[in-house]
Design an enzyme around this catalytic site. Sequence first.
Site, PDB file in Angstrom:
ATOM      1  N   ASP A   1     -61.111 -29.959  31.498  1.00  0.00           N
ATOM      2  CA  ASP A   1     -61.363 -31.396  31.478  1.00  0.00           C
ATOM      3  C   ASP A   1     -61.977 -31.815  32.812  1.00  0.00           C
ATOM      4  O   ASP A   1     -61.556 -31.370  33.875  1.00  0.00           O
ATOM      5  CB  ASP A   1     -60.046 -32.149  31.220  1.00  0.00           C
TER       6      ASP A   1
ATOM      7  N   HIS B   1     -68.094 -30.197  13.917  1.00  0.00           N
ATOM      8  CA  HIS B   1     -67.855 -31.579  14.338  1.00  0.00           C
ATOM      9  C   HIS B   1     -66.926 -32.279  13.356  1.00  0.00           C
ATOM     10  O   HIS B   1     -67.275 -32.501  12.204  1.00  0.00           O
ATOM     11  CB  HIS B   1     -69.165 -32.374  14.447  1.00  0.00           C
TER      12      HIS B   1
ATOM     13  N   ASN C   1     -55.452 -37.260  20.895  1.00  0.00           N
ATOM     14  CA  ASN C   1     -55.525 -38.706  20.712  1.00  0.00           C
ATOM     15  C   ASN C   1     -56.413 -38.991  19.514  1.00  0.00           C
ATOM     16  O   ASN C   1     -57.497 -38.422  19.390  1.00  0.00           O
ATOM     17  CB  ASN C   1     -56.096 -39.368  21.979  1.00  0.00           C
TER      18      ASN C   1
ATOM     19  N   HIS D   1     -60.395 -32.960  19.581  1.00  0.00           N
ATOM     20  CA  HIS D   1     -60.079 -32.106  20.725  1.00  0.00           C
ATOM     21  C   HIS D   1     -58.587 -32.135  20.983  1.00  0.00           C
ATOM     22  O   HIS D   1     -57.917 -33.145  20.766  1.00  0.00           O
ATOM     23  CB  HIS D   1     -60.850 -32.522  21.980  1.00  0.00           C
TER      24      HIS D   1
HETATM   25  P1  5GP Z   1     -59.625 -38.488  24.892  1.00  0.00           P
HETATM   26  O1  5GP Z   1     -59.463 -39.668  25.797  1.00  0.00           O
HETATM   27  O2  5GP Z   1     -60.723 -38.735  23.877  1.00  0.00           O
HETATM   28  O3  5GP Z   1     -58.364 -37.994  24.275  1.00  0.00           O
HETATM   29  O4  5GP Z   1     -60.095 -37.289  25.817  1.00  0.00           O
HETATM   30  C1  5GP Z   1     -61.404 -37.088  26.218  1.00  0.00           C
HETATM   31  C2  5GP Z   1     -61.360 -36.222  27.444  1.00  0.00           C
HETATM   32  O5  5GP Z   1     -62.655 -35.736  27.699  1.00  0.00           O
HETATM   33  C3  5GP Z   1     -60.904 -36.960  28.713  1.00  0.00           C
HETATM   34  O6  5GP Z   1     -59.737 -36.337  29.229  1.00  0.00           O
HETATM   35  C4  5GP Z   1     -62.095 -36.827  29.652  1.00  0.00           C
HETATM   36  O7  5GP Z   1     -61.733 -36.622  30.993  1.00  0.00           O
HETATM   37  C5  5GP Z   1     -62.852 -35.644  29.077  1.00  0.00           C
HETATM   38  N1  5GP Z   1     -64.285 -35.686  29.289  1.00  0.00           N
HETATM   39  C6  5GP Z   1     -65.111 -36.752  29.076  1.00  0.00           C
HETATM   40  N2  5GP Z   1     -66.378 -36.418  29.350  1.00  0.00           N
HETATM   41  C7  5GP Z   1     -66.354 -35.113  29.758  1.00  0.00           C
HETATM   42  C8  5GP Z   1     -67.369 -34.201  30.182  1.00  0.00           C
HETATM   43  O8  5GP Z   1     -68.556 -34.511  30.241  1.00  0.00           O
HETATM   44  N3  5GP Z   1     -66.964 -32.955  30.514  1.00  0.00           N
HETATM   45  C9  5GP Z   1     -65.666 -32.570  30.478  1.00  0.00           C
HETATM   46  N4  5GP Z   1     -65.379 -31.321  30.829  1.00  0.00           N
HETATM   47  N5  5GP Z   1     -64.668 -33.397  30.060  1.00  0.00           N
HETATM   48  C10 5GP Z   1     -65.027 -34.652  29.721  1.00  0.00           C
HETATM   49 ZN    ZN Z   2     -69.280 -33.394  17.973  1.00  0.00          ZN
END
Ligand code: 5GP
Ligand code: ZN
Length: 112
Positions: free
Chosen positions: A29, A45, A85, A98
Amino acid sequence: MDCLFCKIIAGEIPSTKVYEDEQVYAFRDINPMAPVHVLIIPKLHLASANEITPENAAVVAHIFQVIPQIAAAEGLTGGYRVITNCGPDACQSVRHLHFHLLGGCQMSEKMV
Ligand code: 5GP
Ligand code: ZN
């Protein structure tokens, strides 16, 4: 498709890979919430856990088979937390299914 994680899988956006096979990609992350914070995603996807069906559930089962391998490789001998989430109430920010693998520290008993 304009999906950040599909672009990461395709290599169009750089990421730090920790695991890959024909069905799954896992990477660090960008904004880690724990000493180990890995995102594990299906190459297929799916927008969220809400799109899991009998037809595509095998990839989710596969992800949960891979998680212990990643956890072991990351040295998470003390345990870990797996979170997904789903939707706006859960603050899902990337609409590609994810699983957050979090570990390497003592976490709170509180889930929300
Ligand atoms: P969500 O909030 O949807 O459960 O988690 C999305 C996660 O993706 C977040 O923890 C955020 O830090 C991570 N994330 C968002 N954009 C990127 C990216 O460009 N690269 C990486 N490695 N993680 C990302
Ligand atoms: Zn996708």
